[in-house]
Scaffold this motif. Structure first.
Motif, PDB file in Angstrom:
ATOM      1  N   VAL B 150      -0.787  18.394  14.917  1.00  0.00           N
ATOM      2  CA  VAL B 150       0.343  17.805  14.186  1.00  0.00           C
ATOM      3  C   VAL B 150      -0.024  16.359  13.836  1.00  0.00           C
ATOM      4  CG1 VAL B 150       2.792  17.198  14.323  1.00  0.00           C
ATOM      5  CG2 VAL B 150       1.967  19.256  15.462  1.00  0.00           C
ATOM      6  N   PRO B 151      -0.083  16.011  12.565  1.00  0.00           N
ATOM      7  CA  PRO B 151      -0.476  14.646  12.190  1.00  0.00           C
ATOM      8  C   PRO B 151       0.517  13.605  12.721  1.00  0.00           C
ATOM      9  CG  PRO B 151      -0.450  16.090  10.277  1.00  0.00           C
ATOM     10  CD  PRO B 151       0.200  16.830  11.395  1.00  0.00           C
ATOM     11  N   TYR B 152      -0.038  12.502  13.182  1.00  0.00           N
ATOM     12  CA  TYR B 152       0.766  11.383  13.685  1.00  0.00           C
ATOM     13  C   TYR B 152       1.506  10.726  12.529  1.00  0.00           C
ATOM     14  CZ  TYR B 152       1.565   6.905  16.117  1.00  0.00           C
ATOM     15  OH  TYR B 152       2.119   5.791  16.683  1.00  0.00           O
ATOM     16  N   GLN B 153       2.744  10.287  12.792  1.00  0.00           N
ATOM     17  CA  GLN B 153       3.516   9.642  11.717  1.00  0.00           C
ATOM     18  C   GLN B 153       3.206   8.151  11.649  1.00  0.00           C
ATOM     19  OE1 GLN B 153       7.591  10.350  10.875  1.00  0.00           O
ATOM     20  NE2 GLN B 153       7.552  12.415  11.722  1.00  0.00           N
ATOM     21  N   GLY B 154       1.978   7.854  11.307  1.00  0.00           N
ATOM     22  CA  GLY B 154       1.546   6.453  11.249  1.00  0.00           C
ATOM     23  C   GLY B 154       2.300   5.631  10.221  1.00  0.00           C
ATOM     24  N   GLU B 155       2.771   6.290   9.157  1.00  0.00           N
ATOM     25  CA  GLU B 155       3.479   5.554   8.099  1.00  0.00           C
ATOM     26  C   GLU B 155       4.985   5.529   8.344  1.00  0.00           C
ATOM     27  OE1 GLU B 155       1.743   4.031   5.666  1.00  0.00           O
ATOM     28  OE2 GLU B 155      -0.027   4.774   6.707  1.00  0.00           O
ATOM     29  N   GLY B 156       5.407   6.145   9.416  1.00  0.00           N
ATOM     30  CA  GLY B 156       6.842   6.128   9.727  1.00  0.00           C
ATOM     31  C   GLY B 156       7.602   7.282   9.104  1.00  0.00           C
ATOM     32  N   HIS B 157       6.886   8.146   8.386  1.00  0.00           N
ATOM     33  CA  HIS B 157       7.547   9.326   7.805  1.00  0.00           C
ATOM     34  C   HIS B 157       6.459  10.376   7.555  1.00  0.00           C
ATOM     35  CE1 HIS B 157       5.815   8.376   3.880  1.00  0.00           C
ATOM     36  NE2 HIS B 157       6.023   7.125   4.231  1.00  0.00           N
ATOM     37  N   PHE B 158       6.878  11.619   7.381  1.00  0.00           N
ATOM     38  CA  PHE B 158       5.856  12.621   7.086  1.00  0.00           C
ATOM     39  C   PHE B 158       5.924  13.031   5.623  1.00  0.00           C
ATOM     40  CE2 PHE B 158       9.393  14.965   9.123  1.00  0.00           C
ATOM     41  CZ  PHE B 158       9.734  15.849   8.103  1.00  0.00           C
ATOM     42  N   ASP B 347      12.966   0.795  15.460  1.00  0.00           N
ATOM     43  CA  ASP B 347      14.138   1.049  14.608  1.00  0.00           C
ATOM     44  C   ASP B 347      15.159   1.914  15.339  1.00  0.00           C
ATOM     45  OD1 ASP B 347      13.169  -0.336  12.479  1.00  0.00           O
ATOM     46  OD2 ASP B 347      12.458   1.424  11.363  1.00  0.00           O
ATOM     47  N   MET B 348      14.656   2.961  15.993  1.00  0.00           N
ATOM     48  CA  MET B 348      15.579   3.857  16.697  1.00  0.00           C
ATOM     49  C   MET B 348      16.342   3.111  17.782  1.00  0.00           C
ATOM     50  SD  MET B 348      13.551   7.462  17.214  1.00  0.00           S
ATOM     51  CE  MET B 348      14.805   8.263  18.219  1.00  0.00           C
ATOM     52  N   GLN B 382      10.959  -7.159  20.166  1.00  0.00           N
ATOM     53  CA  GLN B 382      11.446  -6.852  18.816  1.00  0.00           C
ATOM     54  C   GLN B 382      12.926  -6.461  18.848  1.00  0.00           C
ATOM     55  OE1 GLN B 382       9.966  -6.437  15.579  1.00  0.00           O
ATOM     56  NE2 GLN B 382       8.527  -7.904  16.439  1.00  0.00           N
ATOM     57  N   VAL B 383      13.280  -5.615  19.785  1.00  0.00           N
ATOM     58  CA  VAL B 383      14.675  -5.149  19.831  1.00  0.00           C
ATOM     59  C   VAL B 383      15.599  -6.308  20.214  1.00  0.00           C
ATOM     60  CG1 VAL B 383      16.288  -3.488  20.863  1.00  0.00           C
ATOM     61  CG2 VAL B 383      13.955  -2.788  20.375  1.00  0.00           C
ATOM     62  N   GLU B 384      15.128  -7.139  21.148  1.00  0.00           N
ATOM     63  CA  GLU B 384      15.934  -8.312  21.533  1.00  0.00           C
ATOM     64  C   GLU B 384      16.193  -9.197  20.320  1.00  0.00           C
ATOM     65  OE1 GLU B 384      13.766 -10.303  24.658  1.00  0.00           O
ATOM     66  OE2 GLU B 384      15.293  -9.813  26.134  1.00  0.00           O
ATOM     67  N   LYS B 385      15.128  -9.399  19.553  1.00  0.00           N
ATOM     68  CA  LYS B 385      15.230 -10.282  18.390  1.00  0.00           C
ATOM     69  C   LYS B 385      16.178  -9.694  17.343  1.00  0.00           C
ATOM     70  CE  LYS B 385      11.968 -12.451  15.250  1.00  0.00           C
ATOM     71  NZ  LYS B 385      10.572 -12.414  14.810  1.00  0.00           N
ATOM     72  N   ARG B 386      16.083  -8.405  17.144  1.00  0.00           N
ATOM     73  CA  ARG B 386      16.874  -7.795  16.075  1.00  0.00           C
ATOM     74  C   ARG B 386      18.326  -7.538  16.450  1.00  0.00           C
ATOM     75  NH1 ARG B 386      13.008  -3.196  13.659  1.00  0.00           N
ATOM     76  NH2 ARG B 386      14.980  -2.523  12.773  1.00  0.00           N
ATOM     77  N   THR B 387      18.596  -7.389  17.737  1.00  0.00           N
ATOM     78  CA  THR B 387      19.983  -7.082  18.129  1.00  0.00           C
ATOM     79  C   THR B 387      20.693  -8.272  18.780  1.00  0.00           C
ATOM     80  OG1 THR B 387      19.349  -6.337  20.338  1.00  0.00           O
ATOM     81  CG2 THR B 387      19.375  -4.670  18.601  1.00  0.00           C
TER      82      THR B 387
END
Lengths: 277, 429
Positions: B150-158, B347-348, B382-387
């Motif tokens: 299964v290809p890795y979702q390196g671009e963030g989407h398939f 993001d999640m 990252q999450v601390e910074k964004r939220t």
């Protein structure tokens, strides 16, 4: 005027302080520190509290609020309990009004608490699990080298060629120390090496928490001038604008903060006519 | 100095139902050979349960056995056995627990001997260790192996091409191997029926997970969540039993929500929801209840977690689709949490903190799980910074009891809760 007592139950010692609060300017009247040394904790707490009362020239009946912090939630005669993060922040600010962070380095952990000019906590960071127990580790090393805890700081500052040791794991560091002793490394150079390794992690912690300006070191290792000197050296090396300081009463920061919070809580309860009977 | 322990432990009826389903599954496994059933070893992320069931195979999940051994306090002994056999201390402890269990006679969690595999089916969804794990099992069992890449979702989407790439493998590699091992022809209509059941169960699971947006949350989406995902993430996806389980679970959760109740904890119903948390990373299984209690005692409820997405990110909208059977199996595999890149994971987490109105988020970093743990400190910042919400960081392990230091974990959790508690608090002059 409100008299409040703060009792900070740590893993190695119990600290107690009495504060008089007349509005906006709390004053510490007296304090006591009692090492636990495997004795009955209730007795140690009682000894610290009574010692602080005696040195303040007040009696238990004069105290409006007994506030505990640290592991003091089970103290039977407490009025209320406060989290150690908030008490260290407030006590640190009392001791050093210019401080915008406290670095609490005790037997169990290293923790930095960032705060504003009112002592309100803005953020915190802790050392990773593998760097826990810094204070206990230093005490163990001191015992191994035949050096009393109070002597460590002064000896460390006499080092001329500190020997690096593991900064990740106390077990690895102890192995390093055994090896250093067998290689004939001097005690000051061993101790300074240990201080530098601990200081490296603590300064990294300060940086990751976003600290700037004055940092007050609290907790059991606050009196270790060798550790403070090592932290100052590393902060300069890394170009950080930090002034890492201690205070003669640094170890009391939690107890003082608890007492100030206790007086504050008492006033609030009185305003709401909700004082405990 | 802890609060007194409440008596009368309450178990949700759905939890009891699940326990019976699992017990029955292990009974079936123990009798698989005499009943002529084929046994397929596979992993939770990217599992192709409906395909297996369409060939009448019985799935067996080595990592589920490992976590069950952890909860039953057997993992320490199994890990020691694997280390004696030469496996390093740094190897994933799920692997060592499974290998140790195998070396000690392969007695499963319910006390019955587990059957040897007729097929090892690896859906590779981002965890390299899974591949090495099955290489070890192949060496031992000398059985056929099928690998779905299964290809890795390196671009963030398939992409459509990636979906087609996986579908092509299903057609040319995986299905023919099943046909050969079982002697049965592939029946796409049967697969469609099973996928239809899956979609219904998935709908109910998402409903249950999203109930945590209520205040108080009627569920704990981490400690309770790992039970809720059980049937759908393991041997039951696609079965009427799973669909029925999720219907029952949904009703239970609805009833608690209607009564304004919180989740059920080891000590019964949680009295007061003080903190709402998002948690990243797997739980510790060897001290599961003790770990959960550290949260429950402080009134901390996990309202969303990423670990409950390792077997499918259904809350991001994915459903198995009987109209596109192979394509939807491919899309399912591509979307598994371990197959997502770090920005998507950030993001999640960020969305969870916002959507579930969390007070903070916590990372449980697992000593021996590189798939989850790599990059978690960066994610936390990252999450601390964004939220703008405080993050906490603790370290434990999956099933190695040596890496669970209760006092260290508690110490760190207490600091984290202290940070959350003082938010919005008035301070003394």
């Amino acid at each position: 005027m409100t008299l409040a007592a703060g009792i900070d139950v740590g893993s190695a010692a119990v600290k107690a302080a009495v504060v008089r609060d007349e509005g906006n300017d709390p004053v510490m009247l007296g304090y006591e520190t009692v090492r636990i040394r495997r004795r009955d904790l209730d007795e140690v707490v009682r000894a610290a509290y009574e010692g602080a009362l005696a040195r303040s020239g007040v009696s238990a009946d004069d105290i409006a609020y007994v506030a505990t912090t640290g592991e003091g939630e089970g103290v039977p005669f407490r009025t209320g309990h406060f989290y150690s993060m908030t008490t260290h922040a407030r006590g640190g600010l009392y001791l050093q009004p210019g401080a915008r962070a406290v670095l609490d380095v005790g037997a169990l952990h290293g923790r930095v608490v960032r705060m504003d000019e009112r002592g309100k906590v803005l953020g915190y960071r802790m050392t990773s699990q593998c760097a826990s127990g810094s204070g206990q580790f230093l005490e163990n090393i001191g015992r191994y080298l035949g050096v009393a805890l109070e002597e460590i700081g002064e000896l460390s500052q006499r080092a001329d060629d500190p020997e690096a040791c593991s900064s990740i794991c106390a077990v690895l560091a102890e192995t390093d120390v055994i090896n250093m002793v067998s290689r004939g490394i001097s005690t000051p150079n061993i101790l300074k090496g240990i201080h530098l390794s601990m200081a490296g992690r603590l300064v990294k912690l300060l940086k990751s928490a976003g600290c700037e300006g004055t940092v007050l070191v609290t907790g059991g290792l606050a009196k270790d001038e060798g550790l403070l000197a090592a932290m100052a050296e590393i902060a300069v090396e890394r170009g950080l604008a930090l002034s890492i300081e201690n205070h003669e009463h640094s170890i009391l920061a939690g107890a003082i903060g608890a007492a100030i919070w206790g007086a504050f809580r008492h006033k609030k309860l009185a305003q709401r006519r909700a004082l405990p009977v | 100095m802890n609060a007194p322990v409440k008596k009368n432990v309450v178990k949700e009826p759905s939890m009891l139902r699940q326990k019976e389903m699992i017990a029955q599954h292990f009974r079936d496994l123990a009798r698989a050979k005499e009943q002529g059933k084929k046994v397929v070893y596979t992993f939770v992320p990217g599992n192709l349960t409906e395909l297996m069931l369409s060939f009448d195979c019985l799935p067996l999940h080595p990592e589920i056995n490992a976590l069950q051994s952890g909860m039953r306090k057997l993992s320490g002994e199994y890990i020691a056995e694997a280390e004696r056999a030469g496996h390093s201390e740094d190897v994933c402890t799920y692997v060592k627990c499974d290998i140790g269990m195998m070396l000690k006679g392969n007695i499963g969690p319910t006390g019955e001997k587990l059957p040897e595999p007729d097929l090892l089916l690896l859906s590779y969804t981002g965890c390299f260790t899974f591949m090495k794990w099955f290489e070890l099992l192949r060496e031992r069992y000398k059985c056929p192996t099928a690998m779905l890449h299964v290809p890795y979702q390196g671009e963030g989407h398939f992409t459509e091409e990636q979906v087609q790439y996986v579908v092509d493998q299903l057609r040319s590699e995986i299905i023919p191997k099943f046909e050969k091992v079982t002697g049965q022809a592939f029946d796409i209509d049967r697969l469609r029926d099973l996928l239809g059941n899956s979609a219904r169960a998935e709908e109910d699971l998402v409903y249950v997970l999203e109930s945590a947006k209520k205040r108080p949350s009627p569920i704990d989406a981490y400690f309770g969540g790992v039970y809720y995902i059980g049937p759908l993430f393991t041997a039951f996806r696609g079965t009427p039993a799973a669909t029925e389980y999720y219907r029952m679970l949904r009703e239970e959760v609805d009833a608690r929500a209607a009564a304004g109740q919180g989740p059920i904890t080891p000590d019964g119903l949680l009295d007061e929801e003080r903190f709402r948390l998002v948690v990243e990373g797997p739980p510790n299984w060897t001290h599961f209840r003790e770990f959960w209690k550290m949260f429950a005692d402080e009134g901390a409820v996990v309202v969303a977690s990423t670990y409950t997405k390792v077997g499918g990110t259904y809350d991001r909208g994915f459903r198995h689709n009987p109209e596109r059977p192979l394509e939807s199996l491919a899309e399912y595999c591509l979307g598994c949490y371990t197959n997502l890149n770090m920005p998507t994971r950030v993001d999640m987490l960020t969305n969870y903190v916002k959507d579930y109105e969390a007070d903070g988020f916590l990372i449980n970093s697992i000593k021996s799980c590189n798939s989850f743990s790599a990059g978690q400190l960066v994610m936390m910042r990252q999450v601390e910074k964004r939220t703008g919400k405080p993050g906490g960081f603790i370290e434990t392990d999956l099933v190695d009891p040596r890496y669970f230091s209760a006092s260290n974990v508690k110490n760190r959790l207490e600091s984290f809760f202290q940070m959350l508690a003082q938010k919005g608090q008035e301070v003394p002059a």
